[in-house]
Write a protein that holds these residues in place. Structure first.
Motif, short mmCIF file in Angstrom:
data_model
loop_
_atom_site.label_atom_id
_atom_site.label_comp_id
_atom_site.label_asym_id
_atom_site.label_seq_id
_atom_site.Cartn_x
_atom_site.Cartn_y
_atom_site.Cartn_z
N PRO A 154 22.61 -14.93 2.27
CA PRO A 154 21.71 -13.97 2.44
C PRO A 154 20.87 -13.98 1.04
O PRO A 154 19.91 -12.93 1.35
N LEU A 155 20.73 -14.89 0.28
CA LEU A 155 20.07 -14.72 -0.90
C LEU A 155 18.55 -15.19 -0.98
O LEU A 155 18.01 -15.12 -1.73
N LEU A 156 18.22 -15.60 0.29
CA LEU A 156 16.81 -16.22 0.64
C LEU A 156 16.30 -17.20 -0.55
O LEU A 156 15.11 -17.29 -0.79
N THR A 157 17.26 -17.92 -0.83
CA THR A 157 16.94 -19.11 -1.84
C THR A 157 16.04 -20.40 -0.92
O THR A 157 16.45 -20.61 0.15
N VAL A 158 15.21 -20.79 -1.63
CA VAL A 158 14.43 -21.82 -0.96
C VAL A 158 14.65 -23.21 -1.45
O VAL A 158 14.84 -23.43 -2.68
N GLU A 265 7.05 -8.61 5.59
CA GLU A 265 5.98 -8.70 4.51
C GLU A 265 5.71 -7.25 4.14
O GLU A 265 5.78 -7.11 2.87
N ARG A 266 5.40 -6.36 5.06
CA ARG A 266 5.31 -5.10 4.70
C ARG A 266 6.53 -4.33 4.07
O ARG A 266 6.32 -3.87 2.88
N VAL A 267 7.62 -4.70 4.74
CA VAL A 267 9.17 -4.28 3.93
C VAL A 267 9.38 -4.68 2.55
O VAL A 267 9.57 -3.79 2.04
N ALA A 268 8.91 -5.92 2.36
CA ALA A 268 9.19 -6.55 1.09
C ALA A 268 8.54 -5.84 -0.01
O ALA A 268 8.76 -5.51 -0.89
N ALA A 269 6.90 -5.63 0.55
CA ALA A 269 6.05 -4.92 -0.53
C ALA A 269 6.28 -3.66 -0.78
O ALA A 269 6.41 -3.02 -2.08
N PHE A 270 6.98 -2.78 0.41
CA PHE A 270 7.39 -1.59 -0.05
C PHE A 270 8.47 -1.44 -0.83
O PHE A 270 8.58 -0.54 -1.71
N GLN A 279 15.54 -5.32 -7.31
CA GLN A 279 15.00 -6.85 -7.00
C GLN A 279 14.88 -7.02 -5.64
O GLN A 279 15.70 -6.68 -4.74
N VAL A 280 13.79 -7.50 -5.15
CA VAL A 280 13.69 -7.99 -3.58
C VAL A 280 13.77 -9.29 -3.60
O VAL A 280 12.76 -10.20 -4.31
N LEU A 281 14.45 -9.86 -2.48
CA LEU A 281 14.59 -11.34 -2.37
C LEU A 281 13.69 -11.60 -1.04
O LEU A 281 14.39 -11.59 0.02
N TYR A 282 12.46 -12.15 -1.22
CA TYR A 282 11.65 -12.49 0.07
C TYR A 282 10.80 -13.64 -0.52
O TYR A 282 10.32 -13.46 -1.49
N PRO A 283 10.70 -14.93 0.16
CA PRO A 283 10.26 -16.13 -0.20
C PRO A 283 8.60 -15.63 -0.07
O PRO A 283 7.80 -16.51 -0.91
N GLY A 302 8.87 -15.40 7.36
CA GLY A 302 9.98 -14.93 8.29
C GLY A 302 10.59 -13.48 8.35
O GLY A 302 9.54 -12.84 7.62
N GLY A 303 11.44 -13.18 8.83
CA GLY A 303 11.90 -11.61 8.93
C GLY A 303 12.98 -11.22 8.08
O GLY A 303 13.26 -10.19 8.34
N MET A 304 13.46 -12.36 7.38
CA MET A 304 14.82 -11.68 6.66
C MET A 304 14.64 -11.28 5.09
O MET A 304 13.60 -11.88 4.64
N VAL A 305 14.66 -10.16 4.80
CA VAL A 305 14.64 -9.68 3.33
C VAL A 305 15.97 -8.94 3.01
O VAL A 305 16.58 -8.30 3.57
#
Ligand code: PLP
Length: 383
Positions: A154-158, A265-270, A279-283, A302-305
């Motif tokens: 779940p850590l959204l590492t790239v 994208e909107r959720v991560a920015a919020f 901390q927000v983890l979103y590539p 993508g859709g995972m945050v």
């Protein structure tokens, strides 16, 4: 057929030769009449003998998945983990070694550490964001597979698929990419140098939280033949109804992934500007350590945050209990938004291992509802 959505809607899905049905039928049959002993039926849909070995609904799904991943061969399974098990058993022997991500999906790690290890397979968890560490972990001669997951659950590492594939190939290892989080619409690992793509089709490919399934896609003919042998010999195949549900889901994958990406994208920015979030983890965020690599190898993010709650673990659990539009639940990739606490839920099985996740972490599968409702729900629940 070159466009992604055209392939999603048509690849492997010619109108049914017997009736003209536009939608691939659910061939609910275990066996097939033969034209004499040893003579499989000839015709437009030919060569079937028993539905563990092959079924026309499953064939349509396998051809569609292969087309979407730019691969020559697709194989469908009863779950993502059944696909992984078949792949690992087909490719490895006792004494072989795997390099796995140190934040792999918990179920993948559990299978490697608690099932395959008992049969003599060794593994090294390593951070895929650190190519030097990956190079050091590869053991030329005994490492059979480099297992890549990107973005990770779940850590959204790239991970850089092209760079790591070159490293692994130099060491004589094959490269597997778990492409579940991105889906073939956002990322096509075979075009970046990977040898095999794995999917939990339960997630974005199916897309409606109504089926469990898995898949493998690859180009190499000899490897595909070996995987087909193991698919049949082990038997972890999907039934025709499950295959049909995934096939139907794939038709709308492109439009769903665009909307998932818009909303996430909107959720991560919020969340990033929210004082209760540390901390927000979103590539997709420019500050994410993997942002540049993700921008190069993914169409969108993508859709995972995932995010960490500033006030700590109890506040993270409280938040999961308070949302109303985001449903508390495991899994991801469906049209509905889900919230979960990985440490206590999806990743409880890796607690106490190198793969343990922070206990103030919350994971969102951002659905395709109206984004204003999603933001209002999070705002209320965080308050
Ligand atoms: C869910 C998941 C899997 C396992 O798939 P199942 O269909 O649940 O067996 C593998 N990898 C990732 C990244 C997943 O999210």
């Amino acid at each position: 057929m070159t466009g992604f959505s055209t392939k999603a809607i048509h690849a492997g899905q010619d109108p049914d030769p017997a009736t003209g049905a536009v939608v691939t039928p659910i061939y609910a049959t275990s066996t097939y009449a033969q034209d004499g002993v040893g003579g499989l039926r000839q015709g437009l849909k030919q060569g079937y003998e028993y539905s563990r070995s092959g079924n026309p609904t499953r064939t349509a799904l396998e051809e569609c998945l292969a087309a979407l991943e730019e691969g020559r061969h697709g194989l469908a399974f009863a779950s993502g983990l059944a696909a992984e098990d078949t792949l690992i058993r087909a490719l490895t022997s006792p004494g072989d070694h795997l390099v796995v991500p140190d934040d792999a999906y918990g179920g993948t790690y559990r299978q490697v550490a608690r099932v395959h290890q008992r049969w003599g397979l060794e593994h090294t968890p390593v951070s895929l964001a650190d190519p030097d560490a990956v190079a050091a972990a590869l053991r030329p001669g005994s490492t059979r597979l480099l297992w890549i997951e990107t973005p990770t659950n779940p850590l959204l590492t790239v991970a850089d698929i092209a760079a790591l594939s070159a490293l692994a190939h130099d060491a004589g290892a094959l490269v597997v990419v778990d492409n579940t989080f991105a889906s073939p619409y956002l990322q096509q690992p075979l075009t970046l140098g990977a040898d095999v793509v794995v999917h939990s089709t339960t997630k974005y490919c199916g897309g409606h939280s109504d089926v469990v399934g898995g898949a493998l896609v690859l180009n190499d003919d000899a490897l595909a033949e070996s995987l087909r042998f193991h698919q049949n010999a082990i038997g972890g195949v999907p039934g025709p109804f499950d295959a049909w549900l995934v096939l139907r889901g794939l038709k709308t994958l492109a439009v769903r992934m665009e909307r998932h990406s818009d909303n996430a994208e909107r959720v991560a920015a919020f969340l990033e500007q929210h004082p209760k979030v540390s901390q927000v983890l979103y590539p997709g965020l420019p500050g994410h350590p993997g942002h540049e690599v993700a921008a190069r190898q993914m169409r969108r993010f993508g859709g995972m945050v995932s995010f960490r709650v500033a006030a700590g673990p109890q506040a993270a659990l409280d938040l999961c209990a308070r949302t109303e539009v985001f449903t508390l639940g495991e899994s991801l990739g469906g049209v509905e938004s889900l919230i979960e606490h990985p440490g206590r839920m999806t990743h409880a099985s890796v607690s106490g291992t190198a793969l343990q996740v922070p206990d103030d972490l919350v994971r969102l599968s951002v659905g395709i509802e109206d984004v204003d409702d999603l933001l209002a729900d999070l705002d209320r629940a965080l308050d």
